[in-house]
Design a protein around this motif. Sequence first.
Motif, mmCIF file in Angstrom:
data_model
loop_
_atom_site.group_PDB
_atom_site.id
_atom_site.type_symbol
_atom_site.label_atom_id
_atom_site.label_comp_id
_atom_site.label_asym_id
_atom_site.label_seq_id
_atom_site.Cartn_x
_atom_site.Cartn_y
_atom_site.Cartn_z
ATOM 1 N N THR A 69 49.728 45.366 30.450
ATOM 2 C CA THR A 69 48.819 46.431 31.625
ATOM 3 C C THR A 69 47.742 46.772 31.137
ATOM 4 O O THR A 69 47.696 47.330 30.365
ATOM 5 C CB THR A 69 49.563 47.335 32.113
ATOM 6 O OG1 THR A 69 51.211 46.510 32.301
ATOM 7 C CG2 THR A 69 48.731 47.685 33.958
ATOM 8 N N THR A 96 55.897 40.109 30.412
ATOM 9 C CA THR A 96 54.724 40.805 31.527
ATOM 10 C C THR A 96 53.188 40.819 31.620
ATOM 11 O O THR A 96 53.327 41.430 30.779
ATOM 12 C CB THR A 96 55.889 42.016 32.204
ATOM 13 O OG1 THR A 96 57.444 41.779 32.668
ATOM 14 C CG2 THR A 96 55.202 42.825 33.209
ATOM 15 N N ARG A 98 50.192 42.413 33.597
ATOM 16 C CA ARG A 98 49.424 42.488 35.212
ATOM 17 C C ARG A 98 48.353 43.257 34.585
ATOM 18 O O ARG A 98 47.866 44.102 33.721
ATOM 19 C CB ARG A 98 49.655 44.661 34.968
ATOM 20 C CG ARG A 98 51.786 43.936 35.778
ATOM 21 C CD ARG A 98 52.677 45.295 35.741
ATOM 22 N NE ARG A 98 53.196 45.318 36.604
ATOM 23 C CZ ARG A 98 54.530 45.408 35.335
ATOM 24 N NH1 ARG A 98 54.696 45.197 34.461
ATOM 25 N NH2 ARG A 98 56.021 44.668 36.762
ATOM 26 N N ASP A 125 56.758 37.770 34.541
ATOM 27 C CA ASP A 125 56.037 37.889 35.372
ATOM 28 C C ASP A 125 54.695 37.924 35.031
ATOM 29 O O ASP A 125 54.384 38.257 34.215
ATOM 30 C CB ASP A 125 56.577 39.630 35.685
ATOM 31 C CG ASP A 125 58.247 39.531 35.456
ATOM 32 O OD1 ASP A 125 59.014 38.902 36.965
ATOM 33 O OD2 ASP A 125 59.140 40.061 34.951
ATOM 34 N N HIS A 127 51.461 39.387 37.694
ATOM 35 C CA HIS A 127 51.011 39.584 38.851
ATOM 36 C C HIS A 127 49.198 40.707 38.491
ATOM 37 O O HIS A 127 48.528 40.778 37.447
ATOM 38 C CB HIS A 127 51.376 41.584 38.475
ATOM 39 C CG HIS A 127 52.764 41.234 38.540
ATOM 40 N ND1 HIS A 127 53.349 41.804 39.900
ATOM 41 C CD2 HIS A 127 53.474 41.701 37.360
ATOM 42 C CE1 HIS A 127 54.925 41.824 39.849
ATOM 43 N NE2 HIS A 127 54.926 41.718 37.851
ATOM 44 N N ASP A 129 45.442 41.656 40.589
ATOM 45 C CA ASP A 129 44.995 41.837 41.557
ATOM 46 C C ASP A 129 43.100 41.605 41.285
ATOM 47 O O ASP A 129 42.416 42.121 40.145
ATOM 48 C CB ASP A 129 45.025 43.663 41.253
ATOM 49 C CG ASP A 129 44.172 43.723 43.477
ATOM 50 O OD1 ASP A 129 43.589 43.637 43.758
ATOM 51 O OD2 ASP A 129 44.502 45.026 43.494
ATOM 52 N N GLN A 147 52.060 30.815 44.340
ATOM 53 C CA GLN A 147 53.214 31.424 44.490
ATOM 54 C C GLN A 147 54.011 30.511 45.563
ATOM 55 O O GLN A 147 55.131 31.119 44.787
ATOM 56 C CB GLN A 147 52.808 32.612 45.701
ATOM 57 C CG GLN A 147 51.648 33.565 45.423
ATOM 58 C CD GLN A 147 51.098 35.263 46.547
ATOM 59 O OE1 GLN A 147 51.487 34.055 47.438
ATOM 60 N NE2 GLN A 147 52.030 36.158 46.315
ATOM 61 N N GLN A 156 58.426 36.234 38.769
ATOM 62 C CA GLN A 156 57.171 36.907 39.601
ATOM 63 C C GLN A 156 56.319 36.395 39.425
ATOM 64 O O GLN A 156 55.807 36.527 38.311
ATOM 65 C CB GLN A 156 58.046 38.391 40.608
ATOM 66 C CG GLN A 156 57.107 38.857 41.196
ATOM 67 C CD GLN A 156 57.568 40.709 41.344
ATOM 68 O OE1 GLN A 156 57.522 41.141 40.497
ATOM 69 N NE2 GLN A 156 56.629 40.740 42.182
ATOM 70 N N SER A 158 53.276 37.571 40.937
ATOM 71 C CA SER A 158 52.460 38.573 42.427
ATOM 72 C C SER A 158 51.121 39.063 42.531
ATOM 73 O O SER A 158 50.103 38.495 41.363
ATOM 74 C CB SER A 158 53.042 39.649 42.348
ATOM 75 O OG SER A 158 52.097 40.831 43.535
ATOM 76 N N GLN A 160 47.399 39.662 44.795
ATOM 77 C CA GLN A 160 46.531 40.070 45.612
ATOM 78 C C GLN A 160 44.900 40.215 45.646
ATOM 79 O O GLN A 160 44.256 40.234 45.127
ATOM 80 C CB GLN A 160 46.353 41.989 45.125
ATOM 81 C CG GLN A 160 45.561 42.602 46.202
ATOM 82 C CD GLN A 160 46.521 43.144 48.252
ATOM 83 O OE1 GLN A 160 47.454 43.638 48.003
ATOM 84 N NE2 GLN A 160 45.408 42.871 48.839
#
Length: 166
Positions: A69, A96, A98, A125, A127, A129, A147, A156, A158, A160
């Motif tokens: 992350t 993962t 992020r 995963d 993510h 933003d 998506q 996933q 995700s 933003q």
Amino acid sequence: ALRGAPALHTAWLKLSCNDITERAARALTALREAPALHTLTIDLSCNGLGDAGCQALSLFRASPLRSLTLQLRENAIGDPGARALASLQEAPALRTLRLDLSFNEIGDLGAMALASLAGAEALRDFHLDISGNGLSDVGEATLAALQGTARSGTRQISLQIDPQRC
């Protein structure tokens, strides 16, 4: 020094608002040498990283991390920095990822580079933003399309993008 930390498996560093630049970001990538480290969160929001700082952080692509992350909100990151971070798709064990890249200077070219992360072979995963950047409708559409196109095995994606326009 971190090779002598065999028990370090999770690290969380809050370094926001500390005038951290590319040189300090490069020093942080020494964490990739900790043999058991599998989960890393670094909050570098509101610093002066810029594109060079992202280039330094992209060195994590050569690490055994399973979860990464990076909170990079408000760091004057542009398309070159986004392209550098997109190279994290080369990290062989990363499951993962992020990325908080909100309120930077990323445009459509950077968005397209970041979109390539969704196709990373090992990633499950993802993510992202990217709100508050300079994306046009083209850049937003490129990311929004992710998506609906998650690879088989991806649990996933995700996004933003821009809460004011969605």
